[in-house]
Design a protein around this motif. Structure first.
Motif, PDB file in Angstrom:
ATOM      1  N   LYS A  56       8.207 -23.779  16.719  1.00 15.43           N
ATOM      2  CA  LYS A  56       9.447 -23.012  16.873  1.00 15.43           C
ATOM      3  C   LYS A  56       9.236 -21.543  16.544  1.00 15.43           C
ATOM      4  CE  LYS A  56      12.533 -26.937  16.011  1.00 15.43           C
ATOM      5  NZ  LYS A  56      13.513 -27.567  15.099  1.00 15.43           N
ATOM      6  N   ARG A  57       8.377 -21.270  15.561  1.00 19.24           N
ATOM      7  CA  ARG A  57       8.073 -19.881  15.238  1.00 19.24           C
ATOM      8  C   ARG A  57       7.378 -19.199  16.410  1.00 19.24           C
ATOM      9  NH1 ARG A  57       4.426 -19.107  10.184  1.00 19.24           N
ATOM     10  NH2 ARG A  57       4.660 -21.312  10.501  1.00 19.24           N
ATOM     11  N   GLY A  58       6.659 -19.993  17.208  1.00 19.65           N
ATOM     12  CA  GLY A  58       6.005 -19.460  18.398  1.00 19.65           C
ATOM     13  C   GLY A  58       6.900 -19.446  19.616  1.00 19.65           C
ATOM     14  N   GLY A  59       8.219 -19.676  19.436  1.00 16.46           N
ATOM     15  CA  GLY A  59       9.170 -19.573  20.534  1.00 16.46           C
ATOM     16  C   GLY A  59       9.282 -20.814  21.392  1.00 16.46           C
ATOM     17  N   VAL A  60       8.693 -21.936  20.944  1.00 14.36           N
ATOM     18  CA  VAL A  60       8.735 -23.172  21.731  1.00 14.36           C
ATOM     19  C   VAL A  60      10.091 -23.850  21.559  1.00 14.36           C
ATOM     20  CG1 VAL A  60       7.721 -25.473  22.026  1.00 14.36           C
ATOM     21  CG2 VAL A  60       6.246 -23.493  21.565  1.00 14.36           C
ATOM     22  N   GLU A  61      10.681 -24.282  22.671  1.00 12.92           N
ATOM     23  CA  GLU A  61      11.970 -24.987  22.647  1.00 12.92           C
ATOM     24  C   GLU A  61      11.718 -26.478  22.444  1.00 12.92           C
ATOM     25  OE1 GLU A  61      13.751 -24.026  26.370  1.00 12.92           O
ATOM     26  OE2 GLU A  61      13.537 -21.866  26.061  1.00 12.92           O
ATOM     27  N   THR A  62      12.452 -27.082  21.508  1.00 14.49           N
ATOM     28  CA  THR A  62      12.315 -28.506  21.223  1.00 14.49           C
ATOM     29  C   THR A  62      13.671 -29.190  21.343  1.00 14.49           C
ATOM     30  OG1 THR A  62      12.702 -28.279  18.831  1.00 14.49           O
ATOM     31  CG2 THR A  62      10.443 -27.986  19.605  1.00 14.49           C
ATOM     32  N   ARG A 101       9.120 -30.230  26.235  1.00 17.47           N
ATOM     33  CA  ARG A 101       8.809 -30.108  27.656  1.00 17.47           C
ATOM     34  C   ARG A 101       7.879 -28.918  27.878  1.00 17.47           C
ATOM     35  NH1 ARG A 101      14.001 -31.558  31.238  1.00 17.47           N
ATOM     36  NH2 ARG A 101      12.864 -30.164  32.631  1.00 17.47           N
ATOM     37  N   LEU A 102       7.048 -29.040  28.905  1.00 16.98           N
ATOM     38  CA  LEU A 102       6.114 -27.956  29.210  1.00 16.98           C
ATOM     39  C   LEU A 102       6.662 -26.963  30.220  1.00 16.98           C
ATOM     40  CD1 LEU A 102       2.653 -29.742  29.277  1.00 16.98           C
ATOM     41  CD2 LEU A 102       3.932 -28.802  27.361  1.00 16.98           C
ATOM     42  N   ASP A 103       7.761 -27.315  30.929  1.00 22.21           N
ATOM     43  CA  ASP A 103       8.348 -26.365  31.879  1.00 22.21           C
ATOM     44  C   ASP A 103       9.310 -25.433  31.156  1.00 22.21           C
ATOM     45  OD1 ASP A 103      10.123 -28.402  31.341  1.00 22.21           O
ATOM     46  OD2 ASP A 103      10.808 -28.631  33.411  1.00 22.21           O
ATOM     47  N   GLN A 104       8.756 -24.646  30.256  1.00 20.18           N
ATOM     48  CA  GLN A 104       9.514 -23.660  29.484  1.00 20.18           C
ATOM     49  C   GLN A 104       8.617 -22.450  29.292  1.00 20.18           C
ATOM     50  OE1 GLN A 104       9.658 -24.127  25.110  1.00 20.18           O
ATOM     51  NE2 GLN A 104       9.191 -26.306  25.470  1.00 20.18           N
ATOM     52  N   PRO A 105       9.199 -21.313  28.889  1.00 12.46           N
ATOM     53  CA  PRO A 105       8.410 -20.077  28.833  1.00 12.46           C
ATOM     54  C   PRO A 105       7.099 -20.190  28.059  1.00 12.46           C
ATOM     55  CG  PRO A 105      10.723 -19.558  28.608  1.00 12.46           C
ATOM     56  CD  PRO A 105      10.626 -21.066  28.614  1.00 12.46           C
ATOM     57  N   TYR A 106       7.113 -20.902  26.915  1.00 11.19           N
ATOM     58  CA  TYR A 106       5.915 -20.970  26.093  1.00 11.19           C
ATOM     59  C   TYR A 106       5.400 -22.402  25.977  1.00 11.19           C
ATOM     60  CZ  TYR A 106       7.901 -16.432  24.999  1.00 11.19           C
ATOM     61  OH  TYR A 106       8.439 -15.181  25.104  1.00 11.19           O
ATOM     62  N   GLY A 107       5.562 -23.151  27.052  1.00  9.77           N
ATOM     63  CA  GLY A 107       5.101 -24.531  27.068  1.00  9.77           C
ATOM     64  C   GLY A 107       3.595 -24.656  26.914  1.00  9.77           C
ATOM     65  N   LEU A 108       2.841 -23.700  27.469  1.00 16.78           N
ATOM     66  CA  LEU A 108       1.390 -23.774  27.351  1.00 16.78           C
ATOM     67  C   LEU A 108       0.913 -23.522  25.926  1.00 16.78           C
ATOM     68  CD1 LEU A 108       0.112 -22.094  30.633  1.00 16.78           C
ATOM     69  CD2 LEU A 108       0.212 -24.515  30.037  1.00 16.78           C
ATOM     70  N   PHE A 109       1.690 -22.796  25.143  1.00 17.68           N
ATOM     71  CA  PHE A 109       1.366 -22.641  23.720  1.00 17.68           C
ATOM     72  C   PHE A 109       1.480 -23.988  23.017  1.00 17.68           C
ATOM     73  CE2 PHE A 109       2.860 -21.496  19.332  1.00 17.68           C
ATOM     74  CZ  PHE A 109       1.655 -20.985  18.882  1.00 17.68           C
ATOM     75  N   ALA A 110       2.554 -24.721  23.312  1.00 19.29           N
ATOM     76  CA  ALA A 110       2.713 -26.059  22.733  1.00 19.29           C
ATOM     77  C   ALA A 110       1.581 -26.971  23.178  1.00 19.29           C
ATOM     78  CB  ALA A 110       4.065 -26.642  23.136  1.00 19.29           C
ATOM     79  N   LYS A 111       1.232 -26.905  24.442  1.00 12.84           N
ATOM     80  CA  LYS A 111       0.141 -27.739  24.959  1.00 12.84           C
ATOM     81  C   LYS A 111      -1.165 -27.440  24.232  1.00 12.84           C
ATOM     82  CE  LYS A 111      -2.205 -28.835  29.369  1.00 12.84           C
ATOM     83  NZ  LYS A 111      -3.541 -28.286  29.106  1.00 12.84           N
ATOM     84  N   ALA A 112      -1.447 -26.167  24.004  1.00 14.06           N
ATOM     85  CA  ALA A 112      -2.687 -25.778  23.339  1.00 14.06           C
ATOM     86  C   ALA A 112      -2.776 -26.333  21.925  1.00 14.06           C
ATOM     87  CB  ALA A 112      -2.812 -24.259  23.310  1.00 14.06           C
TER      88      ALA A 112
END
Length: 490
Positions: free
Chosen positions: A140-146, A167-178
């Motif tokens: 969440k600190r990295g802007g990921v929506e949960t 979900r990965l279809d969000q602005p910072y989804g690739l950060f979550a994936k990483a």
């Protein structure tokens, strides 16, 4: 340009996972603010460049001479203003590119592609859910929506209310994936077969480091939201406060800083752990009775022993522990103390206390064994108090780490004063499979079945040798219990 820095780890390339651009510039190096004189023939090759030859990745060539602090600031400000000028002149292209990246990030995922991650709510395990809460806080600190959702069934599995969908279809989804997936680092070698050293580490899977179960989903799902829940504070479970001494070498150690950070957070969360920083001078004084445990952070054995050479620093900051410090630590252990050695500090203990152990990868070429910051699996003897509260299988953060083998004292010289019967293996790498979980590991057969965590009793006390970093960068919550058990007297 393009010599040693890569964009693999989000710790170093955060903006790359946030639709941005990262440009790092560094300039070296006068002696602090004192000018130095360097002749042209004194310039030496670095990784990926030759400072005496102009090339596409290096130039213009500096002909040598006097180098000042002003030269450093001139270079840095010139680079900064060149960047600003370029951004101003190419404003439209930059903004369009940012827009394209952001648009692609939110594009719906095709069927069969990774759609989301599920983080189940561990309702019957407050400690595990605390780890999950810590991981979600970072995302969440990295802007990921949960999205916390109500109970649902998927592929025959019931996920309880409070399970989080990312979900990965969000602005910072690739950060979550990483941060959630396991990394597979490429086997990069130079022309001679040597592994090419990454700039930072090769694994950054927080789900593994924090022991948080993660389920990937490869098809779109729609779920009903539930109220967000508050997380638990992580509790160590120790019975009474203990005081530990955290060794602070005069030669700065990043691992000492991270250990200090871990202690500060533990003290705030439950007050069970008290600690003080201790120097070479205090250890040599032999006044160590107030400490239950002394921790030697990850540092090169020669640095721990010798510190700065005389003449480089004022005399009070030179010399390291020396043999006087080794003698004091031996007395501390023999009188009932615990000496906890992290990663390379374990080699220091093996050498200085002549322990019946050897590092099986110490003299192995990097061509044959290489693990530059990866997550490996370990198997624990859960009957040992140090592994109390741990599962039979866990993880280890391995980076420039020793790998232990017990030396049978019946077949060696008298130089080893401690019998091998005093060695208790608490963690091993699995013997029947590749221990690599995330990152890069060459030569995995060399460590199969070998020890990663051992306890050696000596007199009334003990020496605990971690062949990994159990408190790595304050992230490896999965192995915190091993470290905290070690200093609390388990």
């Amino acid at each position: 340009t393009n010599s040693t820095y890569d964009a693999w780890s989000p710790a170093r390339a955060y903006s790359h996972y946030h639709g941005g651009v990262r440009i790092l510039s560094e300039t070296a190096s006068c002696r602090l603010a004192t000018p130095i004189t360097v002749r042209f023939d004194q310039l030496r090759k670095g990784e990926g460049y030759d400072p005496r030859k102009e090339s596409a990745t290096f130039g213009p060539v500096w002909r040598g001479g006097e180098w000042h602090l002003r030269d450093i600031t001139n270079n840095m400000t010139t680079a900064a203003f060149m960047l600003l000028r370029h951004a101003s002149e190419k404003r439209e292209e930059w903004l369009k590119r940012f827009y394209d990246i952001a648009k692609d990030a939110v594009r719906p995922k095709a069927h069969g592609k990774l759609f989301a991650f599920l983080l189940p709510y561990q309702k019957d395990d407050p400690e595990s859910d605390a780890h999950r809460s810590a991981l979600l806080s970072i995302l969440k600190r990295g802007g990921v929506e949960t999205q916390a959702v109500k109970t649902f069934r998927l592929n025959g599995i019931v996920f309880p209310q409070g399970t989080t969908v990312i979900r990965l279809d969000q602005p910072y989804g690739l950060f979550a994936k990483a941060l959630l997936e396991r990394q597979v680092y490429p086997n990069l070698r130079d022309a001679e077969g040597h592994p090419i050293q990454p700039y930072d580490v090769t694994a950054h899977s927080l789900a593994l480091l924090m022991d948080v179960p993660v389920t990937p989903i490869y098809s779109p799902i729609t779920l009903k939201s539930a109220l967000e829940r508050g997380g638990y504070a992580w509790v160590s479970g120790c019975d009474h406060p203990v005081t530990s001494g955290l060794y602070r070498s005069s030669v700065p150690s990043m691992d000492e800083g991270w250990t200090h950070w871990v202690f500060e957070n533990q003290a705030r969360s439950n007050g069970c752990f008290r600690y003080q920083s201790i120097s070479d001078r205090e250890i040599k004084s032999h006044k160590l009775q107030k400490y239950h445990a002394i921790i030697l952070p990850d540092q090169a054995p020669a640095t721990i022993l010798n510190g700065y050479k005389p003449g480089i620093m004022p005399s009070e900051y030179t010399g390291g522990l020396g043999q006087a410090g080794v003698k004091a630590l031996r007395e501390f252990v023999e009188q009932g103390g615990s000496l906890v050695c992290l990663n390379r500090a374990s080699t220091f203990a093996i050498e200085q206390f002549k322990l019946p152990l050897r590092d099986v990868v110490a003299d192995v070429s990097e061509k044959d064994f290489f693990v530059p910051g990866s997550i490996l699996s370990i198997e624990l003897d859960t009957s040992h108090p140090l592994a109390e509260g741990m599962p039979k299988e866990s993880i280890a953060w391995v980076e420039d780490s020793p790998v232990f083998e017990v030396v049978r004292t019946g077949n060696i010289s008298d130089r080893l004063s401690i019998p091998d019967s005093n060695v208790h293996v608490i963690a091993r790498y699995p013997a029947d499979k590749n221990p690599l979980l995330s990152g890069w590991l060459l030569g995995e057969n060399r460590i199969r079945g070998k020890a990663a965590l051992v306890e050696v009793t000596m007199g009334k006390g003990r020496i605990i040798l971690f062949g990994f970093r159990p408190q790595y960068r304050g992230q490896s919550l999965a192995t915190y219990p091993l470290f905290l058990n070690a200093i609390s007297g388990k």
